[in-house]
Every structure is written in structure tokens, then in C-alpha cells.
Write a protein that holds these residues in place. Sequence first.
Motif, PDB file in Angstrom:
ATOM      1  N   ILE A 199       0.302  11.374  -9.057  1.00 27.23           N
ATOM      2  CA  ILE A 199      -0.520  11.286 -10.261  1.00 27.23           C
ATOM      3  C   ILE A 199      -1.880  10.719  -9.867  1.00 27.23           C
ATOM      4  N   ASP A 200      -2.874  10.902 -10.716  1.00 25.84           N
ATOM      5  CA  ASP A 200      -4.216  10.474 -10.334  1.00 25.84           C
ATOM      6  C   ASP A 200      -4.350   8.954 -10.379  1.00 25.84           C
ATOM      7  N   ARG A 201      -5.440   8.482  -9.807  1.00 26.79           N
ATOM      8  CA  ARG A 201      -5.663   7.046  -9.640  1.00 26.79           C
ATOM      9  C   ARG A 201      -5.653   6.303 -10.979  1.00 26.79           C
ATOM     10  N   GLY A 202      -6.311   6.884 -11.998  1.00 28.10           N
ATOM     11  CA  GLY A 202      -6.394   6.229 -13.291  1.00 28.10           C
ATOM     12  C   GLY A 202      -5.027   6.035 -13.921  1.00 28.10           C
ATOM     13  N   ARG A 203      -4.176   7.047 -13.843  1.00 28.94           N
ATOM     14  CA  ARG A 203      -2.846   6.930 -14.438  1.00 28.94           C
ATOM     15  C   ARG A 203      -1.983   5.936 -13.660  1.00 28.94           C
ATOM     16  N   MET A 204      -2.152   5.930 -12.340  1.00 30.49           N
ATOM     17  CA  MET A 204      -1.405   4.968 -11.537  1.00 30.49           C
ATOM     18  C   MET A 204      -1.795   3.540 -11.908  1.00 30.49           C
ATOM     19  N   LEU A 205      -3.104   3.297 -12.047  1.00 32.66           N
ATOM     20  CA  LEU A 205      -3.574   1.972 -12.421  1.00 32.66           C
ATOM     21  C   LEU A 205      -3.097   1.599 -13.823  1.00 32.66           C
ATOM     22  N   ASP A 206      -3.071   2.573 -14.717  1.00 31.11           N
ATOM     23  CA  ASP A 206      -2.606   2.329 -16.080  1.00 31.11           C
ATOM     24  C   ASP A 206      -1.153   1.850 -16.087  1.00 31.11           C
ATOM     25  N   LEU A 207      -0.318   2.465 -15.253  1.00 33.33           N
ATOM     26  CA  LEU A 207       1.085   2.071 -15.197  1.00 33.33           C
ATOM     27  C   LEU A 207       1.231   0.606 -14.778  1.00 33.33           C
ATOM     28  N   GLN A 261       0.817  -1.215   0.000  1.00 34.57           N
ATOM     29  CA  GLN A 261       0.000   0.000   0.000  1.00 34.57           C
ATOM     30  C   GLN A 261       0.849   1.262   0.000  1.00 34.57           C
ATOM     31  N   VAL A 262       1.965   1.244   0.729  1.00 39.92           N
ATOM     32  CA  VAL A 262       2.776   2.457   0.794  1.00 39.92           C
ATOM     33  C   VAL A 262       3.375   2.796  -0.564  1.00 39.92           C
ATOM     34  N   PHE A 263       3.750   1.793  -1.359  1.00 42.66           N
ATOM     35  CA  PHE A 263       4.251   2.057  -2.704  1.00 42.66           C
ATOM     36  C   PHE A 263       3.158   2.728  -3.539  1.00 42.66           C
ATOM     37  N   VAL A 264       1.948   2.152  -3.491  1.00 45.06           N
ATOM     38  CA  VAL A 264       0.835   2.675  -4.284  1.00 45.06           C
ATOM     39  C   VAL A 264       0.506   4.103  -3.878  1.00 45.06           C
ATOM     40  N   ARG A 265       0.495   4.371  -2.596  1.00 47.69           N
ATOM     41  CA  ARG A 265       0.137   5.714  -2.125  1.00 47.69           C
ATOM     42  C   ARG A 265       1.146   6.762  -2.557  1.00 47.69           C
ATOM     43  N   ARG A 266       2.414   6.388  -2.609  1.00 46.91           N
ATOM     44  CA  ARG A 266       3.414   7.359  -3.070  1.00 46.91           C
ATOM     45  C   ARG A 266       3.158   7.743  -4.530  1.00 46.91           C
ATOM     46  N   TYR A 277       7.570  14.378 -16.919  1.00 45.96           N
ATOM     47  CA  TYR A 277       7.539  15.810 -16.577  1.00 45.96           C
ATOM     48  C   TYR A 277       6.118  16.357 -16.642  1.00 45.96           C
ATOM     49  N   GLN A 278       5.379  15.990 -17.674  1.00 43.52           N
ATOM     50  CA  GLN A 278       4.008  16.477 -17.826  1.00 43.52           C
ATOM     51  C   GLN A 278       3.102  16.008 -16.686  1.00 43.52           C
ATOM     52  N   LEU A 279       3.386  14.824 -16.156  1.00 48.78           N
ATOM     53  CA  LEU A 279       2.581  14.291 -15.050  1.00 48.78           C
ATOM     54  C   LEU A 279       3.025  14.820 -13.694  1.00 48.78           C
ATOM     55  N   GLY A 280       4.138  15.525 -13.653  1.00 49.89           N
ATOM     56  CA  GLY A 280       4.626  16.059 -12.389  1.00 49.89           C
ATOM     57  C   GLY A 280       5.527  15.103 -11.626  1.00 49.89           C
ATOM     58  N   LEU A 281       5.899  13.988 -12.254  1.00 47.78           N
ATOM     59  CA  LEU A 281       6.824  13.066 -11.597  1.00 47.78           C
ATOM     60  C   LEU A 281       8.245  13.614 -11.604  1.00 47.78           C
ATOM     61  N   ILE A 282       8.558  14.432 -12.595  1.00 48.68           N
ATOM     62  CA  ILE A 282       9.829  15.135 -12.671  1.00 48.68           C
ATOM     63  C   ILE A 282       9.550  16.630 -12.509  1.00 48.68           C
ATOM     64  N   ASN A 283      10.278  17.280 -11.603  1.00 52.42           N
ATOM     65  CA  ASN A 283      10.078  18.710 -11.361  1.00 52.42           C
ATOM     66  C   ASN A 283      10.822  19.580 -12.367  1.00 52.42           C
ATOM     67  N   TYR A 284      12.026  19.145 -12.734  1.00 52.27           N
ATOM     68  CA  TYR A 284      12.859  19.914 -13.658  1.00 52.27           C
ATOM     69  C   TYR A 284      13.316  18.998 -14.781  1.00 52.27           C
TER      70      TYR A 284
END
Length: 265
Positions: A160-168, A150-155, A181-188
Amino acid sequence: MRITISRVETDGKITLQESGGMAIVTIHRPHLKNAMSSNMWRELGEIGKRIPQNPKTRIVIVRGSKGQFTAGSDLKEFNQMTVEEANEAFRLMEETISTFEKMPLPTIAAISGPALGAGFVLSLACDLRVGTSKAKMGIPVGRLGITLPQVFVRRIESLIDRGRMLDLVYTGRLLNAVESYQLGLINYMLSDDEDIDHYVIGLAKKIMGQSPASLLAVKRSVAYSNPIISLPWDTGVTRCVDPVDFPEGVRAFVEKRKPNFKRRG
């Protein structure tokens, strides 16, 4: 400058360089895309616990050697483990990741290659992420029979939103640098002609110019509002691999074939 080299495998090591208020942690196992053994995860966790003990350290940088970050855990090692040993390995990973997540200092992940599986989650446990055009991010566990704690999933879901997380997880696909970057996983996101080490050190110096009290206060506030960080490290990490699918998944990986998963129940 103080440099500590921890050689925990014949072909892998983790170094800690402390200089100018920075603690730079580097994962070295380039021929395996810096994939980490259980011993390397353990040593990384011990290094993480030592870093705050140096009163001169103001910021932490986590990176991989040779234009990589880390492809996660060494799946060939998993192929030699029992299901119980694999679950214990996941508990060790989570303890290490949580150590960096809860560190009372700003943390930056420098991602110049794959950040996959537990390596992906390690990068998300850092406060900021800087990526190059060669960065790849994802958690392709479905081919391995790994049941994400659960802790991995919550991070992942916190960024990113639930749908994109499930898609991955459902598709096992990897995100390229632009998508990350577009999803906000990379800041710079750096251009091809920018040196990531130079950029990250410059960013670290900028952060070190801020009030340490302000930085710690906002990190604490985030922790209070984040159920992941306030949970004990082992919560939700009782079983991280399926007893049937996991052995088949890692065996198929080692044998370079498609896994033969069978529907059950």
C-alpha cells in the motif's frame, strides 16, 4: 498424510499437515485469537525451516484455528519482559517471518479473522492472501510504544502507499475485509457462504498445476527486486520497543486502560 503437532504452550500449539504436495501450518490458541508467545514464534520458525526439506511439498498454506488467523504476539507475555527481552522477541519474530518470506515455495495465508501486529506482517510475508468477511488487518503499535523495525514497514509499504501505511500506524485503526481487499492486502475476498479451507485448497491445487520452475523463477525475481527479502533477517531490528513508552503501553493493555504517554525531548 503426515501430521506433526508441536505443543509449545499449555494452551497453544502449532500443527503441520503434509499431504498431497501441500504443507498446511495451523496456529492454535483460539481463546487468545491465536496470539503467539515467543516459544510459538520460535517453533513456527523451526517448522518453516523444515518444510522445504520434504521433496514432495509443492505449496505452503498458513492459517489459524477456529475462524482466526493470528492477533500477533501475546501482549500479556510482553508485560512480563524487560525492554531487552522484548527487543529479542522482535528479532525472533522477524527471523520466523523472514523464513516464510524466503521459502522457495508458493505460500498462501488463509485469513478468517484478525491478522494484527506481527500476525499482519506474517500474512504479508506470504505470497498470496485469501480472506473472509471477518478478516481484520492492521498494526496498532502506537498504543504500545513499539517502534516498528524497517523491514516491517517496508513490507506494508510494498503493498500500500506511504500515506495509507502511515495512517494505519498514526491512528491504530483496523481495516475490515472490504478495505483490505480494495487496498490489495487481500488477493481473494470470499463471500459469507464460501468455505475458506475448501477455497484455499482449490487455489493451491491450481497453483500446483503450474510449472514449479516458473513459480520459483518469478519468486526469485521478486526477491531480487525487493530490498526486504534480500536483506539479512536482523537488519533494522536492533530496537523495536521504546524503553519508556513500551512498558507503559503493555501495562495499560493488561490493565485495560488508556496508556499515559508523556512527550519527551
